[in-house]
Structure formats: structure tokens, C-alpha cells
Design an enzyme around this catalytic site. Sequence first.
Site, PDB file in Angstrom:
ATOM      1  CB  SER A   7      -0.900   0.021   1.226  1.00 46.08           C
ATOM      2  OG  SER A   7      -0.112   0.033   2.399  1.00 46.08           O
ATOM      3  CE1 TYR A  38      -3.729   0.324  -1.375  1.00 46.25           C
ATOM      4  CE2 TYR A  38      -3.023  -1.959  -1.467  1.00 46.25           C
ATOM      5  CZ  TYR A  38      -3.166  -0.732  -2.074  1.00 46.25           C
ATOM      6  OH  TYR A  38      -2.736  -0.571  -3.368  1.00 46.25           O
ATOM      7  N   GLY A  39      -5.062  -0.606   5.101  1.00 43.25           N
ATOM      8  CA  GLY A  39      -5.476  -1.339   6.299  1.00 43.25           C
ATOM      9  C   GLY A  39      -6.752  -0.862   6.963  1.00 43.25           C
ATOM     10  CB  CYS A  69       0.585  -5.143   1.568  1.00 39.88           C
ATOM     11  SG  CYS A  69      -0.868  -4.336   2.268  1.00 39.88           S
ATOM     12  CG  ASN A  70       0.816  -8.683   7.157  1.00 47.63           C
ATOM     13  OD1 ASN A  70       0.695  -9.831   7.537  1.00 47.63           O
ATOM     14  ND2 ASN A  70       1.997  -8.076   7.107  1.00 47.63           N
ATOM     15  CD  GLU A 146       3.161   5.680   6.304  1.00 47.71           C
ATOM     16  OE1 GLU A 146       2.303   6.566   6.194  1.00 47.71           O
ATOM     17  OE2 GLU A 146       3.326   4.766   5.480  1.00 47.71           O
ATOM     18  CB  CYS A 178       1.321  -4.455   9.839  1.00 46.82           C
ATOM     19  SG  CYS A 178       1.416  -2.858   8.965  1.00 46.82           S
ATOM     20  CB  THR A 179       5.208  -4.705   5.537  1.00 49.65           C
ATOM     21  OG1 THR A 179       4.235  -3.808   5.025  1.00 49.65           O
ATOM     22  CG2 THR A 179       4.995  -6.079   4.948  1.00 49.65           C
ATOM     23  CG  HIS A 180       4.167   0.506   8.098  1.00 49.62           C
ATOM     24  ND1 HIS A 180       3.394   0.134   7.033  1.00 49.62           N
ATOM     25  CD2 HIS A 180       4.564   1.778   7.844  1.00 49.62           C
ATOM     26  CE1 HIS A 180       3.314   1.156   6.177  1.00 49.62           C
ATOM     27  NE2 HIS A 180       4.014   2.153   6.645  1.00 49.62           N
TER      28      HIS A 180
END
Lengths: 251, 251
Positions: A7, A38-39, A69-70, A146, A178-180
Amino acid sequence: MIGLFDSGIGGLTVVRELLRQAPDASFVYLGDTARTPYGNKSPETVIRYALEDAEFLLKHGATSIVIACNSASAVATEALRRAHLSIPIFEVITPAVEAVCRLNVGRVGVIGTRATIASRAYESRLRERGIEVIAKACPLFVPLVEEGWLTDVETKRIVKHYLSSIRQAQVDAMILGCTHYPLLSEIIQRFMGKQVRLIDSGAMVVGELLRHVSQDGARSQRFFLTDLSARSEEIAAQWLARPVHFEKADI
Amino acid sequence: MIGLFDSGIGGLTVVRELLRQAPDASFVYLGDTARTPYGNKSPETVIRYALEDAEFLLKHGATSIVIACNSASAVATEALRRAHLSIPIFEVITPAVEAVCRLNVGRVGVIGTRATIASRAYESRLRERGIEVIAKACPLFVPLVEEGWLTDVETKRIVKHYLSSIRQAQVDAMILGCTHYPLLSEIIQRFMGKQVRLIDSGAMVVGELLRHVSQDGARSQRFFLTDLSARSEEIAAQWLARPVHFEKADI
């Protein structure tokens, strides 16, 4: 050529792991920063975006797709595979579930975006394997990452707010769904205690990918975003510890 | 018929003020929840989205447009006016600046999204009028509001983090330069002190709007979102203190 999409820039944690394991891998990355995140969107919308993202990667030479992206892995994998039957499509959920199963543990925490947690993608697969699951959506983690608040006191308090119930349940391991989230792993590990194994879903998919995909042709590594900003290049360079040039993707 | 758009549901604070001043107003609202937020995206992308949003409202009978979003007001007003010369287009920046000027004060704080603050839309106009400005982007306020953490201790700490420099500057007033922020006004007012006048940019535009637009025809109030979720209806009902039915907008 490997195609990866997310995303936004969170999927770069997957690229980071790919470059660690295979520095000369050829890939094209797409971050949908114009529509991120997207989440917190509905499955219908995430599926539509994921199909467009994959289309873009295939047009740019990808011969396999990683859903880095999960949220998209949780709700759009089936639609993507149906749309592209001959393309290997890797998602981040299954490798993380397998990694947990290999640990041979009884009780596991799962954290992710609202979309990922609502999908119960992790939960249902882990329960099928006889593992008890405590799941929790942590919608503020992505904006905190972010904003670059990776070790701030405010972030610590929010980690405590979201994760107290999982800590109280005394889990053996926790999936960073979550990739973050790997960027918060230090602060999360400290709060959960060092006996809790953290599973980075993005890192797990890279092992899976490299077992199945052979590299061919000259090394090519391209990065696309749907919305360009100086800030993205800055964050990406920091995460990947090298300069990153983003090209504009029009979707 | 009044058309209002926002990047998501934040613009409903403008609708709330409109309904307070003109309960029988006819309007059509569009929240671009499929692509929300706008405040961390580039001007180019926000302009493209704003043009599409306005187009949708005009197709649904709008005869005037309110940009109920500071980020879009800051970067897309000129493009929207150029594209629709015969349609009155209201933005939220000018009425807030005028409200500050009426207060006859010397030093003012401005808070908003990254896009709004980077545009210097408030700053340059206030400085032209001889007012000193301390501006600050507060990117976590929108996710905090959407998470519903309106009075939580974590939110208080983040308010302190962002607003300390503005409080130290001893401003006389502060513009809430994002339509989400009025929902944090209690906690912001308490931190800044009751001598600081908070200016709600969304509320100010409604006065301006009602001075220029006459109501015609039967009462019609429609709400559209580009991404539907039960959560949006829940939050909207809470903010507007009445049930809200959202229709799906395909843009």
C-alpha cells in the site's frame, strides 16, 4: 524478475530482507502511496487496488508477485491468484503461520491493521493448527512509523495501550502482521519481554520466495510509487541504508 | 444544492455546522474514504482527486462546491475554480484567515496536515495582513481522531508534543486547519489555555457559504463515500448525533 507491491513504503521492509538474503536479486517494487493506507479500507476496495498493482508489476516485467502487505495478503490473495493463474503469487500470511508452527508453541499474539485483523486470516489458520490466538488491531502503529516516532515515549505508551492484553495472556510468540511493524520491533520486544518470539511476516515470505523463484538475466532493481514525495525517498533511504530513487507510477 | 467534499469523514464537522445553522439545507456530501487521507500526499495527487470529487458532486446536482478539507483547499482551489468557472467554490482557508483578522491579534498558531502546512496557504495570507504565524504539521491528529481517542492520555501527550512550541510562543489564537481537529478541541483548548481563541476553519466557511448561497427546491441530504464501512456510519452518527446512511460513490 520479482514484483513486489504494498500500500505504500511499508513493504520496503520486505525488500530490505530480500536484499539481505539476495543482494543481486532483480525486482520491481510498487508502493501505492497515492491511496495508502489499505489497512482501514474495505476488502472490496483493497481487492480492486491489489489487482491494479499486480497488473502494473506484470506490465513492468514481473514473472512472480509478492504481496508485501498484510492487509492485501489477507483479503486479496484469492482474487489475485484467480486473475493470474500462471503467475506464482506469494503472500505474507502463510509463511508467518508456518514459522509459528515450527516453534511448537501453544499461545500466540497477532497484531495488524484493522483490515488484517477483521479478516481473521492469521487467526483461523493458527486455530486450525491447534494454536490459541489473541489478536489485536493496532491502527496507530502505521502512522507512528510514518511519522518516524520509532522510539519515542508517546509510541511506548501506545504500544502499552494496544499490547497489554496480549502481554497479560502470556503468549509464547507474536506475529508482526503488518510490514510497517518490524520498525517498532525494538520497543515491542522490550514491552513484551525477551521470552516472546517476534515473527516478522515480511521476512518470512522472503525465504519462501527464494526457495521457489530462480533469478535470471541482468540485475535490475526499480522502485515505483503512485505518489512521489521527498519524504518517501528520505524514509526509504533510512530503512534500506542506501539511496533509493523512486519513479512515478500512473495507475 | 450545496456540494461538499472531503478526503474522508472529517468534512462531516463542516456538515455538522451547516446543519446547526441551516437544518433544512439541501446538500450532497462526498467523502473519498477509498483514498483517504489527502494530507500526506503531493499537491499533484490531491489536485487530481479534488477535480474528480467536484465532478462527482456536479453530476449529483450540486450548484456550488465546498472544499470541506484544508489540504485540498490549500493546494487545489485554483485548479477547481479554473475547471468550473461558473460554479461558486468555497474553501476553508480564507474564512478562517478573515476570522483571525477580525480578532485583531498579533500572533497566531496554525496547525494542519503535512500538505496544508507545507503549502503555507494560511501562513502567507496571515503574514500579508501583518500577523505573526507559528505553523506546525500534526500528522498524528487525524489517525487519533479516526481511532476515536478524543480524550485519552496518549492523545494528551501527543498534543503536548506537537503544540509545545506554539504554546511557548504565547499566541493569541490558533487555527484548527484540518476538519478533523475540532473533535480534539477540548483537549487542545485545555493544553493551550483558555485565553487562546481556537478558530475552527470548517465552521467559518459555513457562515460564508450561507451568505452567498440561496436554498432552492425540496430538502435533500445525501451522503456518499468512495469506500463504505460500518465504522464510518458509526463515527458519523456519533459526530452528527443522528443516524447517517452512506451511499457508495464509484469514482
